[in-house]
Design a protein around this motif. Structure first.
Motif, short mmCIF file in Angstrom:
data_model
loop_
_atom_site.label_atom_id
_atom_site.label_comp_id
_atom_site.label_asym_id
_atom_site.label_seq_id
_atom_site.Cartn_x
_atom_site.Cartn_y
_atom_site.Cartn_z
N ARG A 277 0.85 -1.20 0.00
CA ARG A 277 0.00 0.00 0.00
C ARG A 277 0.88 1.25 0.00
N ALA A 278 1.93 1.24 0.83
CA ALA A 278 2.82 2.40 0.91
C ALA A 278 3.53 2.63 -0.43
N ASP A 279 3.73 1.53 -1.19
CA ASP A 279 4.37 1.66 -2.51
C ASP A 279 3.39 2.13 -3.58
N GLY A 280 2.12 2.37 -3.19
CA GLY A 280 1.15 2.89 -4.15
C GLY A 280 0.29 1.82 -4.81
N VAL A 281 0.45 0.54 -4.39
CA VAL A 281 -0.41 -0.51 -4.95
C VAL A 281 -1.83 -0.29 -4.40
N THR A 282 -2.86 -0.44 -5.25
CA THR A 282 -4.24 -0.22 -4.78
C THR A 282 -4.87 -1.56 -4.39
N ALA A 283 -5.96 -1.45 -3.61
CA ALA A 283 -6.69 -2.67 -3.21
C ALA A 283 -7.23 -3.37 -4.46
N ALA A 284 -7.67 -2.59 -5.45
CA ALA A 284 -8.20 -3.19 -6.68
C ALA A 284 -7.11 -4.00 -7.39
N GLU A 285 -5.87 -3.49 -7.35
CA GLU A 285 -4.76 -4.24 -7.98
C GLU A 285 -4.49 -5.55 -7.25
N ILE A 286 -4.57 -5.50 -5.91
CA ILE A 286 -4.37 -6.74 -5.13
C ILE A 286 -5.45 -7.76 -5.51
N ARG A 287 -6.69 -7.29 -5.56
CA ARG A 287 -7.78 -8.20 -5.94
C ARG A 287 -7.53 -8.81 -7.31
#
Ligand code: GLU
Length: 293
Positions: A277-287
């Motif tokens: 998250r701190a690196d800018g990855v979004t929850a949608a990307e994780i999904r």
């Protein structure tokens, strides 16, 4: 009366930050709740009082909020329920199904080495690769055991596997489910774990006992967990039968492997959701990355 809705749970331990493997487990729960309907509970498995910390519980809540998984508000925290596990242990004790064990890890290792030397055969190991308990304290008389307990000697409580299987006297099984439907019954072989620990030296319960009792007390009907816990489920199903608790349906999801080919784990410092998250990855990307677009 209409049938009660299914109850699912995600049960992380707050001994570190959640990683992608936890996200996979929580999102698999969410997807299956979507398929079957029902409730989704969060349970905090914090019996390890030395490794679990309140800031990790807060981190779990923040990560799950960020992923946007609709858990019911509030959660059960295992460390607040040691009395429930003590009750179950008392019932097993009354029936002669547990015994105190005073052995140190070193004493167990020495006994295993001695037996291997004497027989020329490798000593059997459990599904996690640990040697089966060689039964050193099983023959202690109750007077001697009581004396050592009264003297304050640290001890664990072990399930007497042979006595437990004799008390059940029938083959046991559980049923797996996936997003299609429920499948065939799976037979269990809990004897491959030997005399498992049900209460640790430092904590009046163990993972096996606490997870089994809590799933029952919380009315969990559908357990979703990683394949790494598939073999341990045999112990849980045996305990359910010994304690008169219902057996839920089980689903075992795949494990995520790191670059080293090992499953992701907090102990191996797998990249946390917080770091992503701190690196800018979004929850949608994780999904998306985990196949839950
Ligand atoms: N607390 C366990 C863990 O973090 C999972 C509980 C379970 O599914 O049995 O590995």
């Amino acid at each position: 009366m209409p049938p009660a809705p299914p109850v699912f749970r995600f049960a992380p331990s707050p001994n570190g930050r959640l990683h992608l493997g936890h996200a996979l487990s929580a999102l698999t729960n969410e997807a299956l709740v979507g398929r079957f309907g029902g409730r989704l509970l969060l349970r905090i498995e914090d019996i390890d009082l030395t490794r679990c910390r309140p800031e990790f519980t807060a981190g779990i809540e923040a990560d799950l909020d960020w992923l946007g998984i609709p858990f019911e508000p509030g959660f059960r925290r295992q460390s607040a329920h040691f009395g429930d596990y003590a009750e179950m242990l008392a019932s097993l004790r009354q029936r002669g199904l547990i015994y105190p064990c005073f052995c140190s890890r070193q004493e167990i290792r020495n006994a295993v080495v001695a037996r291997e030397a004497a027989t020329g055969q490798p000593w059997p190991v459990d599904p996690d690769g640990a040697p089966l308990y060689p039964g050193l304290c099983k023959g202690l008389g109750s007077i001697e055991a009581a004396r050592r307990i009264a003297a304050g000697e640290p001890h664990v409580l072990r399930l007497d596997m042979a006595a437990a299987l004799a008390a059940i006297r029938q083959p046991l099984s559980y049923t797996v489910f996936d997003d299609g439907d429920v499948g065939q019954p799976v037979s269990i072989a809990p004897e491959r774990w030997g005399d498992v620990v049900l209460a640790r030296k430092d904590v009046p319960t163990s993972y096996h006992l606490a997870v089994t009792v809590d799933d029952a007390l919380q009315g969990v009907t559908h357990v979703v967990r990683g394949r790494d816990l598939e073999a341990a489920t045999d112990v849980h199903v045996l305990l359910q039968h010994l304690l008169g608790l219902p057996t839920p349906f089980y689903h075992f999801h795949r494990l995520l492997l790191g670059d080293d080919g090992q499953k992701l784990a907090k102990s191996r410092e797998s990249q946390s959701l917080a770091a992503l998250r701190a690196d800018g990855v979004t929850a949608a990307e994780i999904r998306r990355r985990l196949g839950f677009a």
